[in-house]
Design a protein around this motif. Structure first.
Motif, PDB file in Angstrom:
ATOM      1  N   LEU A  97     -16.635  17.233  34.435  1.00  0.00           N
ATOM      2  CA  LEU A  97     -17.143  18.486  34.991  1.00  0.00           C
ATOM      3  C   LEU A  97     -18.571  18.353  35.511  1.00  0.00           C
ATOM      4  CD1 LEU A  97     -15.657  21.009  32.418  1.00  0.00           C
ATOM      5  CD2 LEU A  97     -14.825  20.472  34.717  1.00  0.00           C
ATOM      6  N   ALA A  98     -19.347  17.428  34.949  1.00  0.00           N
ATOM      7  CA  ALA A  98     -20.729  17.217  35.390  1.00  0.00           C
ATOM      8  C   ALA A  98     -20.823  16.270  36.582  1.00  0.00           C
ATOM      9  CB  ALA A  98     -21.563  16.671  34.238  1.00  0.00           C
ATOM     10  N   SER A  99     -19.719  15.656  36.972  1.00  0.00           N
ATOM     11  CA  SER A  99     -19.744  14.692  38.072  1.00  0.00           C
ATOM     12  C   SER A  99     -19.991  15.391  39.418  1.00  0.00           C
ATOM     13  CB  SER A  99     -18.435  13.907  38.124  1.00  0.00           C
ATOM     14  OG  SER A  99     -17.389  14.705  38.637  1.00  0.00           O
ATOM     15  N   ASP A 100     -20.302  14.601  40.427  1.00  0.00           N
ATOM     16  CA  ASP A 100     -20.563  15.120  41.767  1.00  0.00           C
ATOM     17  C   ASP A 100     -19.283  15.325  42.584  1.00  0.00           C
ATOM     18  OD1 ASP A 100     -23.306  15.190  41.357  1.00  0.00           O
ATOM     19  OD2 ASP A 100     -23.617  13.167  42.138  1.00  0.00           O
ATOM     20  N   SER A 101     -18.140  15.119  41.979  1.00  0.00           N
ATOM     21  CA  SER A 101     -16.865  15.281  42.681  1.00  0.00           C
ATOM     22  C   SER A 101     -16.661  16.734  43.098  1.00  0.00           C
ATOM     23  CB  SER A 101     -15.707  14.863  41.774  1.00  0.00           C
ATOM     24  OG  SER A 101     -15.819  13.522  41.400  1.00  0.00           O
ATOM     25  N   THR A 102     -15.803  16.918  44.072  1.00  0.00           N
ATOM     26  CA  THR A 102     -15.472  18.284  44.486  1.00  0.00           C
ATOM     27  C   THR A 102     -14.670  18.963  43.385  1.00  0.00           C
ATOM     28  OG1 THR A 102     -13.364  17.674  45.498  1.00  0.00           O
ATOM     29  CG2 THR A 102     -15.342  17.549  46.911  1.00  0.00           C
ATOM     30  N   VAL A 103     -14.611  20.267  43.437  1.00  0.00           N
ATOM     31  CA  VAL A 103     -13.835  21.025  42.452  1.00  0.00           C
ATOM     32  C   VAL A 103     -12.370  20.609  42.510  1.00  0.00           C
ATOM     33  CG1 VAL A 103     -13.059  23.333  41.791  1.00  0.00           C
ATOM     34  CG2 VAL A 103     -15.431  22.970  42.473  1.00  0.00           C
ATOM     35  N   THR A 104     -11.865  20.398  43.706  1.00  0.00           N
ATOM     36  CA  THR A 104     -10.473  19.978  43.872  1.00  0.00           C
ATOM     37  C   THR A 104     -10.237  18.631  43.225  1.00  0.00           C
ATOM     38  OG1 THR A 104     -10.298  21.220  45.937  1.00  0.00           O
ATOM     39  CG2 THR A 104      -8.652  19.496  45.556  1.00  0.00           C
ATOM     40  N   ASP A 105     -11.136  17.677  43.467  1.00  0.00           N
ATOM     41  CA  ASP A 105     -10.991  16.346  42.880  1.00  0.00           C
ATOM     42  C   ASP A 105     -11.069  16.416  41.355  1.00  0.00           C
ATOM     43  OD1 ASP A 105     -10.701  13.450  43.170  1.00  0.00           O
ATOM     44  OD2 ASP A 105     -12.756  13.376  42.369  1.00  0.00           O
ATOM     45  N   LYS A 106     -11.965  17.224  40.830  1.00  0.00           N
ATOM     46  CA  LYS A 106     -12.072  17.378  39.376  1.00  0.00           C
ATOM     47  C   LYS A 106     -10.772  17.929  38.797  1.00  0.00           C
ATOM     48  CE  LYS A 106     -17.039  18.229  39.356  1.00  0.00           C
ATOM     49  NZ  LYS A 106     -18.100  19.202  39.086  1.00  0.00           N
ATOM     50  N   ALA A 107     -10.213  18.935  39.447  1.00  0.00           N
ATOM     51  CA  ALA A 107      -8.972  19.546  38.958  1.00  0.00           C
ATOM     52  C   ALA A 107      -7.829  18.537  38.980  1.00  0.00           C
ATOM     53  CB  ALA A 107      -8.614  20.768  39.792  1.00  0.00           C
ATOM     54  N   LEU A 108      -7.705  17.795  40.069  1.00  0.00           N
ATOM     55  CA  LEU A 108      -6.621  16.813  40.171  1.00  0.00           C
ATOM     56  C   LEU A 108      -6.814  15.663  39.186  1.00  0.00           C
ATOM     57  CD1 LEU A 108      -6.152  16.741  44.033  1.00  0.00           C
ATOM     58  CD2 LEU A 108      -4.616  17.733  42.328  1.00  0.00           C
ATOM     59  N   THR A 109      -8.042  15.230  39.018  1.00  0.00           N
ATOM     60  CA  THR A 109      -8.334  14.149  38.065  1.00  0.00           C
ATOM     61  C   THR A 109      -8.008  14.593  36.651  1.00  0.00           C
ATOM     62  OG1 THR A 109     -10.054  13.246  39.493  1.00  0.00           O
ATOM     63  CG2 THR A 109     -10.157  12.640  37.167  1.00  0.00           C
ATOM     64  N   LEU A 110      -8.398  15.807  36.293  1.00  0.00           N
ATOM     65  CA  LEU A 110      -8.114  16.314  34.959  1.00  0.00           C
ATOM     66  C   LEU A 110      -6.615  16.509  34.753  1.00  0.00           C
ATOM     67  CD1 LEU A 110      -9.143  17.273  32.243  1.00  0.00           C
ATOM     68  CD2 LEU A 110      -9.422  19.557  33.236  1.00  0.00           C
ATOM     69  N   MET A 111      -5.927  17.009  35.755  1.00  0.00           N
ATOM     70  CA  MET A 111      -4.491  17.193  35.653  1.00  0.00           C
ATOM     71  C   MET A 111      -3.796  15.860  35.390  1.00  0.00           C
ATOM     72  SD  MET A 111      -1.776  18.861  38.351  1.00  0.00           S
ATOM     73  CE  MET A 111      -1.969  17.573  39.573  1.00  0.00           C
ATOM     74  N   TYR A 112      -4.139  14.844  36.155  1.00  0.00           N
ATOM     75  CA  TYR A 112      -3.524  13.528  35.969  1.00  0.00           C
ATOM     76  C   TYR A 112      -3.874  12.965  34.591  1.00  0.00           C
ATOM     77  CZ  TYR A 112      -2.294   8.676  36.442  1.00  0.00           C
ATOM     78  OH  TYR A 112      -1.761   7.439  36.229  1.00  0.00           O
ATOM     79  N   HIS A 113      -5.130  13.094  34.194  1.00  0.00           N
ATOM     80  CA  HIS A 113      -5.563  12.583  32.893  1.00  0.00           C
ATOM     81  C   HIS A 113      -4.771  13.233  31.757  1.00  0.00           C
ATOM     82  CE1 HIS A 113      -8.283  11.213  29.706  1.00  0.00           C
ATOM     83  NE2 HIS A 113      -8.253  12.456  29.265  1.00  0.00           N
ATOM     84  N   ASN A 114      -4.677  14.554  31.785  1.00  0.00           N
ATOM     85  CA  ASN A 114      -3.965  15.263  30.727  1.00  0.00           C
ATOM     86  C   ASN A 114      -2.489  14.881  30.675  1.00  0.00           C
ATOM     87  OD1 ASN A 114      -6.396  16.511  30.303  1.00  0.00           O
ATOM     88  ND2 ASN A 114      -5.674  18.578  30.718  1.00  0.00           N
ATOM     89  N   MET A 115      -1.874  14.748  31.825  1.00  0.00           N
ATOM     90  CA  MET A 115      -0.461  14.384  31.850  1.00  0.00           C
ATOM     91  C   MET A 115      -0.266  12.953  31.368  1.00  0.00           C
ATOM     92  SD  MET A 115       0.984  16.350  35.263  1.00  0.00           S
ATOM     93  CE  MET A 115       0.041  15.364  36.398  1.00  0.00           C
ATOM     94  N   ARG A 116      -1.119  12.058  31.781  1.00  0.00           N
ATOM     95  CA  ARG A 116      -1.000  10.644  31.402  1.00  0.00           C
ATOM     96  C   ARG A 116      -1.285  10.443  29.908  1.00  0.00           C
ATOM     97  NH1 ARG A 116       1.353   5.964  33.001  1.00  0.00           N
ATOM     98  NH2 ARG A 116       0.058   4.201  32.503  1.00  0.00           N
ATOM     99  N   GLN A 117      -2.258  11.158  29.381  1.00  0.00           N
ATOM    100  CA  GLN A 117      -2.613  11.032  27.969  1.00  0.00           C
ATOM    101  C   GLN A 117      -1.579  11.683  27.055  1.00  0.00           C
ATOM    102  OE1 GLN A 117      -5.022   8.641  28.346  1.00  0.00           O
ATOM    103  NE2 GLN A 117      -6.092   9.587  26.668  1.00  0.00           N
ATOM    104  N   GLN A 118      -0.795  12.623  27.604  1.00  0.00           N
ATOM    105  CA  GLN A 118       0.129  13.409  26.782  1.00  0.00           C
ATOM    106  C   GLN A 118      -0.635  14.032  25.617  1.00  0.00           C
ATOM    107  OE1 GLN A 118       3.789  13.894  27.303  1.00  0.00           O
ATOM    108  NE2 GLN A 118       2.763  13.538  29.246  1.00  0.00           N
ATOM    109  N   MET A 119      -1.669  14.792  25.955  1.00  0.00           N
ATOM    110  CA  MET A 119      -2.588  15.353  24.964  1.00  0.00           C
ATOM    111  C   MET A 119      -1.909  16.292  23.978  1.00  0.00           C
ATOM    112  SD  MET A 119      -5.958  15.998  27.314  1.00  0.00           S
ATOM    113  CE  MET A 119      -6.559  17.200  26.171  1.00  0.00           C
ATOM    114  N   PHE A 120      -0.911  17.017  24.441  1.00  0.00           N
ATOM    115  CA  PHE A 120      -0.237  18.001  23.604  1.00  0.00           C
ATOM    116  C   PHE A 120       1.196  17.564  23.350  1.00  0.00           C
ATOM    117  CE2 PHE A 120      -3.547  20.212  25.996  1.00  0.00           C
ATOM    118  CZ  PHE A 120      -4.242  20.816  24.967  1.00  0.00           C
TER     119      PHE A 120
END
Length: 91
Positions: A58-81
């Motif tokens: 969230l503190a990175s210089d990425s666009t909001v869209t890139d942050k959302a997509l990166t987080l979505m992929y991370h959460n799905m790949r990690q299988q956090m829940f």
């Protein structure tokens, strides 16, 4: 409401309430996930690392869209829940 790990837990509690054994809780066990390429064994979830990852993203210089997509992929790949990972990941 700011996006943080507690928000993601609350969201998962809603989207997985009828499907997961423990909606709203981070996965603390192992277990494979079936994919079209075979079984995938996600890494163990450490809450402190996930909080740090989210804060850095969230503190990175990425666009909001890139942050959302990166987080979505991370959460799905990690299988956090236990269930509802795709539905919990912010669009």
């Amino acid at each position: 409401m700011p996006l943080d790990l507690n928000f993601e837990k609350k969201l998962n509690k809603i989207v997985a309430r009828d499907m997961a054994a423990f909606p709203g809780y981070l996965r603390n066990g192992s277990g494979g996930v079936e994919t079209y390429q075979g079984e995938f064994e996600p890494p163990m979830i450490e809450e402190g690392q996930e909080q740090k990852y989210l804060k850095q993203l969230l503190a990175s210089d990425s666009t909001v869209t890139d942050k959302a997509l990166t987080l979505m992929y991370h959460n799905m790949r990690q299988q956090m829940f236990y269930d509802g990972n795709k539905r919990t990941a912010p669009p």
